[in-house]
Enzyme design. Structure first.
Site, mmCIF file in Angstrom:
data_model
loop_
_atom_site.group_PDB
_atom_site.id
_atom_site.type_symbol
_atom_site.label_atom_id
_atom_site.label_comp_id
_atom_site.label_asym_id
_atom_site.label_seq_id
_atom_site.Cartn_x
_atom_site.Cartn_y
_atom_site.Cartn_z
ATOM 1 C CG HIS A 1 -2.151 -0.693 1.144
ATOM 2 N ND1 HIS A 1 -2.999 -0.594 0.076
ATOM 3 C CD2 HIS A 1 -2.744 -1.569 2.007
ATOM 4 C CE1 HIS A 1 -4.061 -1.354 0.284
ATOM 5 N NE2 HIS A 1 -3.926 -1.959 1.442
ATOM 6 C CB CYS B 1 -2.563 2.461 -5.226
ATOM 7 S SG CYS B 1 -2.169 2.964 -3.558
#
Length: 197
Positions: A120, A182
């Site tokens: 993440h 991301c």
């Protein structure tokens, strides 16, 4: 009236400290996984490769305080002061406290192939790959696995659509890793890819 005011103040304090406590929890879990790796206890949990897009989209939602497995390796990038446990599977529970090896990609121990590792980027928790965009071509990435240590050199850094799986392809006779996170950091519309061999 006085009791209601005290309850509102208490609720405000809880809301104010929740992100900090959530971050402390994730940091503690990451530390426990690193300690578990150092003691050599290995156990793997597998999750679907296809769920990565879903995992990134749901990262802002509340999750269960569970983890899916034990470390299969450790990832170190000195340039961004990162040492991170790697778990087998890129599910929400794993990515909350560590990086996850995507199912369907080559194992860390493989002599050739492409091992994809996701983590993440977030302002609240799972800050593991927050600084991945600072890594440049020529930088080194070290991966410790059960039986060895490999040093990789970054050769590619790109941003791709979530549906572009070409970055997971292997090249004959070559051992490489593909780091995935991301992009942009707040809304996962694309993927930041760092590849090293």
């Amino acid at each position: 009236m006085k009791a209601a005011a005290i309850m509102l103040i208490a609720a405000g304090i809880v809301v104010m400290f929740y992100p900090f406590l959530n971050h402390l929890y994730a940091a503690q879990k990451e530390k426990e996984l690193m300690q578990e790796w150092e003691t050599g206890q290995m156990d793997a949990a597998r999750e679907s490769f296809i769920k990565l897009d879903e995992v990134y989209r749901e990262k802002e939602q509340e999750e269960k305080d569970t983890q899916s497995g034990s470390p299969i390796g450790m990832l170190t990038i000195d340039k961004i002061d990162l040492t991170l446990p790697i778990l087998d599977g890129a599910d929400q529970a794993n990515l909350r406290v560590a990086a996850g090896k995507l199912e369907g990609t080559d194992h860390l121990e493989a002599k050739t192939g492409n091992t994809a590792i996701a983590a993440h980027r977030s302002y609240t928790y799972g800050k593991q790959f927050n600084r991945l965009d600072e890594v440049e071509v020529g930088d080194e990435i070290i991966v410790h696995s059960t039986n060895n240590k490999k040093t990789y050199t970054v050769f590619n850094k790109i941003v791709v659509e979530p549906t572009d799986v070409s970055v997971l392809e292997s090249k004959a006779g070559e051992k490489m890793i593909t780091l995935i996170t991301c992009e942009p950091i707040r809304k996962a519309t694309h993927r930041l890819i760092v590849q090293a061999r």
